[in-house]
Design an enzyme around this catalytic site. Structure first.
Site, PDB file in Angstrom:
ATOM      1  N   ARG A  60      -0.033  25.355  24.687  1.00 38.10           N
ATOM      2  CA  ARG A  60      -0.097  24.138  25.504  1.00 38.10           C
ATOM      3  C   ARG A  60       1.209  23.372  25.540  1.00 38.10           C
ATOM      4  O   ARG A  60       1.651  22.944  26.592  1.00 38.10           O
ATOM      5  CB  ARG A  60      -1.193  23.220  24.993  1.00 38.10           C
ATOM      6  CG  ARG A  60      -2.551  23.721  25.397  1.00 38.10           C
ATOM      7  CD  ARG A  60      -3.503  23.488  24.273  1.00 38.10           C
ATOM      8  NE  ARG A  60      -4.686  24.311  24.446  1.00 38.10           N
ATOM      9  CZ  ARG A  60      -5.777  23.881  25.035  1.00 38.10           C
ATOM     10  NH1 ARG A  60      -5.834  22.655  25.513  1.00 38.10           N
ATOM     11  NH2 ARG A  60      -6.812  24.659  25.158  1.00 38.10           N
ATOM     12  N   THR A  61       1.803  23.184  24.360  1.00 37.29           N
ATOM     13  CA  THR A  61       3.071  22.446  24.329  1.00 37.29           C
ATOM     14  C   THR A  61       4.105  23.199  25.165  1.00 37.29           C
ATOM     15  O   THR A  61       4.846  22.613  25.946  1.00 37.29           O
ATOM     16  CB  THR A  61       3.568  22.283  22.876  1.00 37.29           C
ATOM     17  OG1 THR A  61       2.541  21.662  22.120  1.00 37.29           O
ATOM     18  CG2 THR A  61       4.818  21.429  22.802  1.00 37.29           C
ATOM     19  N   LYS A  89      12.999  39.595  10.968  1.00 34.26           N
ATOM     20  CA  LYS A  89      13.537  40.738  10.239  1.00 34.26           C
ATOM     21  C   LYS A  89      14.972  40.520   9.757  1.00 34.26           C
ATOM     22  O   LYS A  89      15.320  40.899   8.664  1.00 34.26           O
ATOM     23  CB  LYS A  89      13.501  41.994  11.115  1.00 34.26           C
ATOM     24  CG  LYS A  89      12.178  42.734  11.012  1.00 34.26           C
ATOM     25  CD  LYS A  89      12.213  43.978  11.869  1.00 34.26           C
ATOM     26  CE  LYS A  89      10.811  44.558  12.048  1.00 34.26           C
ATOM     27  NZ  LYS A  89      10.714  45.365  13.245  1.00 34.26           N
ATOM     28  N   ARG A 110       9.910  24.671  18.181  1.00 33.95           N
ATOM     29  CA  ARG A 110       8.722  24.458  17.354  1.00 33.95           C
ATOM     30  C   ARG A 110       8.834  25.368  16.152  1.00 33.95           C
ATOM     31  O   ARG A 110       9.229  26.536  16.287  1.00 33.95           O
ATOM     32  CB  ARG A 110       7.448  24.753  18.137  1.00 33.95           C
ATOM     33  CG  ARG A 110       6.192  24.265  17.426  1.00 33.95           C
ATOM     34  CD  ARG A 110       4.990  24.560  18.274  1.00 33.95           C
ATOM     35  NE  ARG A 110       3.761  24.139  17.665  1.00 33.95           N
ATOM     36  CZ  ARG A 110       3.131  22.996  17.963  1.00 33.95           C
ATOM     37  NH1 ARG A 110       3.661  22.155  18.822  1.00 33.95           N
ATOM     38  NH2 ARG A 110       1.992  22.704  17.400  1.00 33.95           N
ATOM     39  N   HIS A 138       6.364  15.126  15.910  1.00 36.10           N
ATOM     40  CA  HIS A 138       6.108  15.752  17.202  1.00 36.10           C
ATOM     41  C   HIS A 138       6.321  14.641  18.237  1.00 36.10           C
ATOM     42  O   HIS A 138       5.369  14.126  18.810  1.00 36.10           O
ATOM     43  CB  HIS A 138       4.671  16.291  17.225  1.00 36.10           C
ATOM     44  CG  HIS A 138       4.381  17.219  18.365  1.00 36.10           C
ATOM     45  ND1 HIS A 138       5.317  17.566  19.313  1.00 36.10           N
ATOM     46  CD2 HIS A 138       3.246  17.861  18.715  1.00 36.10           C
ATOM     47  CE1 HIS A 138       4.763  18.387  20.189  1.00 36.10           C
ATOM     48  NE2 HIS A 138       3.507  18.582  19.848  1.00 36.10           N
TER      49      HIS A 138
END
Ligand SMILES: [Zn+2]
Lengths: 312, 151
Positions: A60-61, A89, A110, A138
């Site tokens: 959604r963000t 990795k 994020r 946020h």
């Protein structure tokens, strides 16, 4: 557009605490201008690229940012899950930031660790937007929450209740700090094991913000202008029965609101919900959570536009 | 002052850390990462009478000139300590340690989910919000701490 010039241009958006109340007011004002005349804003960020760097999924963000960027005529490039695996990795986080920051004009990040966005902003060539890091901040969610409260209720003099997981909920902490800038009295409603961290309460005490804590929503529902509901997650409880009991007692229903709520009470939720708000609330006059999502795109348009100089 | 210095034998070259709050001498050694067996010759005096402090500790480290980074660490546990840099039995430099505005790379963030604990490339950095009582805030995750845990 409005008064203060260039306050956000080229700046990072990491924590709501980096902004003054005047700056926040300005972002909300620009959001309002955009909302009133949405179609005329296409092309303002034409040729600009937003790079989306999500180290944990949040569809959604991500989509909200993409939508905001496209509505301004800009484009997005996205680090997909395959690239994420290769990052895990080998390449260090700081190298990834350095490289990706060369591809774009602005980056939204994020990350599961607290403080990752601040660190990224120190090494990136382009401004960073914190799309949520760990249990920390946020800020774009907070700004859209404030915008929704301002539009649908009031910021000055409102009595705002925040319900749910106040201990780990990242949207809650940002929001509490933002509301404290407006001198708003708050009521925190949560089970005892998920109450607001002491550290944040100390910060509120320092700012002389008064707040109330309680366990039962029924005790305070009649005093609230705004009720901000958040998820109570299964993982926070060792015992499934205990979880079911607690989450059941925090469920918002139509009956509860009609019996105890103020006439003009509004209900917000950062979404997605998992049963905290009964679907029968959706069609009542109280529900604003889907509208909140829509405002999210508008507020992110304002933020992107201001950061990239499309607006002043 | 002059008489106090005689309490521990003078050294030819090195660093004398004076006016350490009584009881903190061993912690100063810990902060300077001086362990037994050590490379340096270290002498210590504990609970020495002091006009200003009542009781104090003194640490002398021979053949080692303290750097700025090490100095900052000492300030966190011995606020009033003074540093004397000695060359050929003479004090060539003398200063009082002070808690800096920012502390880089020597203290652990108590937040386990902080990027500084999750990613080994990211060094810690704290903003000193208050010197007395000591209050530090992690510039990355924002957690506040008053008890210092060294890396
Ligand atoms: Zn931290």
């Amino acid at each position: 557009m409005v008064a203060i010039r260039g306050t956000l241009k080229g700046r990072d958006v990491i924590s709501i605490n980096d902004f003054s109340r005047e700056e926040i007011d300005h972002i909300l004002k620009v959001s309002d201008c955009i909302e009133k005349d949405l179609d005329s804003k296409f092309g303002l960020l034409s040729g600009k690229i937003l790079s989306i760097l999500f180290f944990e999924p949040s569809t959604r963000t991500r989509m909200s940012f993409e939508s905001a960027m496209y509505k301004l005529g800009g484009r997005c490039i996205n680090m997909g899950p395959t690239e994420l695996t290769s990052v895990k990795k080998g390449e260090t986080f700081s190298d990834t930031i350095k490289v990706i920051s060369k591809y774009a004009d602005v980056m939204v990040l994020r990350h599961p660790s607290d403080g990752a966005a601040r660190y990224a902003s120190e090494i990136s060539d382009v401004p960073i937007i914190n799309g949520g890091d760990g249990t920390g901040q946020h800020p774009t969610q907070t700004l859209l929450d404030l915008y929704t409260i301002k539009k649908e209720s009031k910021l000055e003099g409102a009595n705002i209740g925040i319900l749910g997981d106040l201990k780990y909920g990242r949207t809650v902490h940002s929001l509490v700090y933002a509301l404290s800038m407006y001198g708003i009295d708050m009521t925190f409603i949560s089970p005892p094991n998920l109450s607001l961290p002491e550290e944040i309460k100390e910060d509120l005490d320092d700012k002389k913000i008064s707040y109330e804590e309680c366990e039962r929503i029924e005790d305070v529902i009649g005093d609230l202008d705004v009720l901000y509901v958040t998820r109570i997650q299964r993982e926070r409880f060792p015992d499934i029965m205990e979880y079911k009991k607690v989450s059941g007692s925090y469920k918002i229903t139509k009956d509860m609101l009609e019996e105890g709520g103020k006439e003009n009470l509004i209900i917000l939720h950062p979404l997605p919900r998992i049963g905290e708000i009964d679907p029968d609330v959706d069609d009542t006059k109280y529900a604003r959570y889907f509208l909140q999502t829509k405002y999210g795109v508008v507020v992110r348009m304002a933020i992107l536009g201001l950061m990239l100089g499309g607006f002043e | 002052m002059k008489r106090e210095k005689l309490r521990v034998e003078p050294i030819k070259d090195g660093t004398v850390i004076d006016h350490i709050m009584s009881g903190q001498a061993l912690n100063v050694l810990k902060v300077l990462k001086i362990k037994s067996p050590s490379e340096e010759t270290v002498s210590m005096a504990m609970n020495v009478s002091s006009r200003e402090m009542g009781k104090k500790d003194i640490v002398k480290v021979e053949d080692r000139r303290l750097g700025k980074g090490e100095l900052n660490k000492i300030a966190l546990i011995a606020t009033n300590a003074t540093i004397n840099i000695i060359e050929e039995y003479a004090v060539v430099e003398k200063y009082r340690v002070s808690v800096p505005k920012f502390i880089d790379g020597i203290i652990r963030c108590k937040n386990q989910n902080c990027i500084t604990n999750r990613d080994e490339d990211v060094a810690t950095r704290f903003k000193v919000e208050s010197k007395d009582p000591l209050s530090l805030r992690c510039v990355y995750c924002g957690s506040r701490t008053s008890s210092v845990e060294f890396l």
